[in-house]
Design an enzyme around this catalytic site. Structure first.
Site, PDB file in Angstrom:
ATOM      1  N   GLU A  82       0.859  -1.182   0.000  1.00 14.27           N
ATOM      2  CA  GLU A  82       0.000   0.000   0.000  1.00 14.27           C
ATOM      3  C   GLU A  82       0.894   1.230   0.000  1.00 14.27           C
ATOM      4  O   GLU A  82       1.906   1.275   0.710  1.00 14.27           O
ATOM      5  CB  GLU A  82      -0.897   0.007   1.237  1.00 14.27           C
ATOM      6  CG  GLU A  82      -1.718   1.276   1.428  1.00 14.27           C
ATOM      7  CD  GLU A  82      -2.538   1.259   2.714  1.00 14.27           C
ATOM      8  OE1 GLU A  82      -2.914   0.156   3.171  1.00 14.27           O
ATOM      9  OE2 GLU A  82      -2.776   2.343   3.277  1.00 14.27           O
ATOM     10  N   GLU A  84      -2.674  11.864   3.154  1.00 11.92           N
ATOM     11  CA  GLU A  84      -3.455  11.316   4.266  1.00 11.92           C
ATOM     12  C   GLU A  84      -3.301  12.207   5.493  1.00 11.92           C
ATOM     13  O   GLU A  84      -2.240  12.759   5.760  1.00 11.92           O
ATOM     14  CB  GLU A  84      -2.997   9.892   4.596  1.00 11.92           C
ATOM     15  CG  GLU A  84      -3.926   9.168   5.549  1.00 11.92           C
ATOM     16  CD  GLU A  84      -3.586   7.696   5.705  1.00 11.92           C
ATOM     17  OE1 GLU A  84      -4.460   6.922   6.120  1.00 11.92           O
ATOM     18  OE2 GLU A  84      -2.428   7.326   5.412  1.00 11.92           O
TER      19      GLU A  84
END
Length: 323
Positions: free
Chosen positions: A142, A147
């Site tokens: 990932e 974020e």
């Protein structure tokens, strides 16, 4: 011994031959963007107080829509959400409606360039992300490019893998929060991965939105994964014919003890905005929060007006591959 001689033209081309050229593979723009993604409608893997809606609902409620040359991807900001106060995560009673878009195309390596004018980061309770991920998590890896949670003012970038992948953070702007990409790494928080925290405030949240955003670029090769951020007034002139070697020090440089070709493959691109959950909900008591709500779920459920600005405004997403 035969001596190799180069023509004047070859000498001029040498700087350009020092790196592999990138060519455009996919161009996601206002005309085709929504047709290139599927709508995830399952339970939130991060246990957020969110209900991801299907394509029909997202379009009928205007959560997703073309807006001139841009794409708008937002959330419900009109409804109060019933919930059980005893259920502190809210996962037992649904959640605020949102959208999770996942690309139909899978990618292994490449250069991913995203131009956005506005991101959902800023309102308390939000947890937006732009990232890529492979199936059978975390076995195919990932890559988190954008974020953050709540009123965070800096962007977090991270990799998540299985065992035997770590990075050194060489020649970069970000601070290394944790070096081991293994989601079960000893001495790190669960699923922390190898994470890096940007030093500047221009790449996330309110400051990002006030400056009309900018461009993120993620280069994924066999030897490294790098992330750059360019504010609106500092976007490289070659962004559409990209040469990352000319872009200077990246914000994050994931490089070191990791076999990237084994740990990262077949990724889909994801945009999503969730609420509360493992991260945003987990730090609610220590975050700067609004409204005096005792829990993240209480705040998100009862203050729909706070999420009017929890939206993405996307100018384009381009994926390049090496020739």
């Amino acid at each position: 011994m035969k001596i190799l001689t180069l023509s004047p033209l070859s000498l001029l081309l040498l700087p350009h031959l020092a790196h592999a050229a990138y060519v455009l593979q996919d161009d996601y723009n206002a005309q085709n963007f929504l047709s290139k993604f599927t709508y995830f409608t399952g339970s939130d893997p991060t246990h957020g107080f969110v209900k991801y809606v299907d394509e029909q609902t997202a379009k009928s409620k205007q959560y997703v829509r073309p807006n001139g040359a841009q794409i708008h991807v937002g959330v419900d900001h009109k409804s109060k959400i019933p919930f059980n106060p005893a259920d502190k995560t809210g996962t037992g009673t649904g959640g605020r409606e949102s959208v999770r878009l996942e690309s139909k195309t899978l990618y292994t390596k490449g250069l991913f360039i995203l131009d956005i004018e506005h991101m959902p980061g800023g309102p308390c309770g939000t947890w937006p992300a732009f990232w890529t991920v492979g199936g059978g998590w975390p076995n195919k890896g990932e890559i988190d490019i954008i974020e953050g949670v709540h009123r965070n003012s800096v962007n977090m970038m991270a990799l998540h893998t299985g065992p035997q992948c770590s990075v050194k953070g060489l020649k970069q702007k970000a601070l290394v929060e944790a070096p081991n990409c293994d989601v079960k790494a000893p001495g790190q928080a669960s699923n922390q991965g190898c994470s890096m925290k940007d030093k500047g405030t221009a790449s996330y949240g309110d400051a990002f939105n006030a400056a009309k955003g900018g461009v993120f670029a993620m280069e994924w090769t066999s030897t490294h994964i790098k992330v750059w951020f360019f504010p609106r007034g500092s976007i490289p002139k070659d962004i559409n014919t990209p040469n990352p070697a000319s872009w200077g020090t990246p914000n994050a440089n994931f490089e070191g003890g990791c076999e990237f070709d084994k740990k990262f493959k077949d990724h889909k691109i994801i945009f999503n905005t969730t609420f509360c959950g493992d991260w945003a909900g987990g730090v609610w008591g220590t975050a700067a929060v609004d409204g005096g709500a005792k829990t993240c779920v209480d705040f998100v459920a009862n203050n729909p007006q706070e999420f009017e600005k929890a939206y993405w405004t996307i100018n384009y997403l381009k994926v390049f591959k090496q020739q």
